[in-house]
Scaffold this active site. Structure first.
Site, short mmCIF file in Angstrom:
data_model
loop_
_atom_site.label_atom_id
_atom_site.label_comp_id
_atom_site.label_asym_id
_atom_site.label_seq_id
_atom_site.Cartn_x
_atom_site.Cartn_y
_atom_site.Cartn_z
N LYS A 124 41.78 34.36 32.26
CA LYS A 124 40.38 34.01 32.43
C LYS A 124 39.93 33.29 31.16
CE LYS A 124 35.63 35.48 32.76
NZ LYS A 124 34.62 36.47 32.41
N TYR A 153 42.33 37.41 28.89
CA TYR A 153 40.89 37.15 28.95
C TYR A 153 40.48 36.61 27.58
CZ TYR A 153 35.88 38.47 29.70
OH TYR A 153 34.51 38.50 29.81
#
Length: 295
Positions: A161, A133
């Site tokens: 992400k 992330y």
């Protein structure tokens, strides 16, 4: 081809005394699942930095229970230290989620080697697939595409992400995904949802979807049906709303406040978040009205 997926970075709802409002949070889960979206909890839009260890565990248990297998759940375990991140990830592993996101450490400045060790240690310690992330504007640590490529070779790191907001970085991560089948790239920037899908993203993880769940789901649904004109039309609505709302200030705070003005059960954010501003609320309300999102 695997259908693209939308995850909403779910807000965490609070009572007036700043304790978690689990009933209201469950209601938001139902709202998203009914629209056709999956859930990411304890992320940036979920006030994860304001939650205690035990609250994150209880929140995840409640979300998984409410979803009841009707959608996928990813939860963010990332903390500054690898030690606590791994402890949290093991709790989420026990609960049974579909993915564990690990935001880059914040406050601690990391080398790329340090990031490889951090993510690898967490991925080694759980059975649930781990997702990198990246949100450098908030953490001051950035996963370089070459580092993502190295981590893509780990058997339990399933994707990334990208919440950096830069299209060239997203393009570089997508290239990593093409070179490493099974490494899924999820777009974070809400103005790039359709573009990222057209360029090979597995889906998106959206903060703005808290306010516009139906439009987000419509982008994904149209894309998966091959109706790219409709997907682009819905993206235009999503992008225009994003530009109008985020033009007022810090995006996660504005998402939460817009949702509050639609449904006050979501509560405010924990302090020291900005206090409600009547003038700003009036501006947000006008935007909601323009997009037919008023309560």
């Amino acid at each position: 081809m695997t259908p693209a997926k939308a995850f909403v970075a779910l807000v965490t709802c609070f009572n007036d005394d700043e304790t978690i409002n689990f009933d209201a949070t469950r209601a938001q889960v139902r709202r998203q699942v009914d629209a056709g979206n999956n859930i990411m909890c304890a992320g940036t839009n979920g006030d994860f930095t304001a939650l205690t260890f035990d609250e994150k565990v209880a929140l995840t248990e409640a979300v998984v229970d409410e979803v009841a297998g009707r959608a996928q759940v990813i939860v963010n375990a990332g903390m500054p230290a690898t030690f606590e991140t791994l402890k949290l990830a093991r709790e989420f592993d026990r609960i049974g989620v579909d993915g564990i996101a690990v935001i880059t450490p914040f406050f601690i400045a990391c080398t790329q080697d340090g990031l490889v060790r951090h993510f690898s240690t967490v991925a080694d310690g759980v059975e649930t697939p781990v997702y990198l992330y990246d949100i450098p504007a908030r953490t001051q640590n950035h996963i370089e595409p070459e580092t993502a490529a190295t981590l893509a070779g780990h058997g339990n790191i399933a994707g990334i992400k990208d919440s950096g907001g830069a299209q060239d970085t997203l393009e570089a991560y997508l290239a990593v995904g093409r070179a490493h089948p099974g490494f899924a790239v999820y777009s974070g920037p809400d103005h790039l949802v359709h573009w990222s899908l057209m360029n090979g993203a597995a889906g998106c993880i959206s903060g703005l979807g808290n306010v516009m769940p139906g439009v987000l789901a419509a982008i994904i649904r149209a894309h998966n049906a091959g109706d790219h004109a409709e997907a682009e039309r819905q993206q235009q609505i999503f992008g225009n709303f994003r530009k109008d709302l985020y033009g007022l200030g810090y995006p996660p705070a504005l998402v939460k406040r817009a949702l509050f003005l639609m449904d006050n059960s979501v509560g405010a954010s924990r302090q020291p978040a900005l206090l409600p501003d009547p003038a700003q609320d009036a501006q947000i309300a006008a935007i909601l009205h323009r997009y037919e999102l008023s309560a």
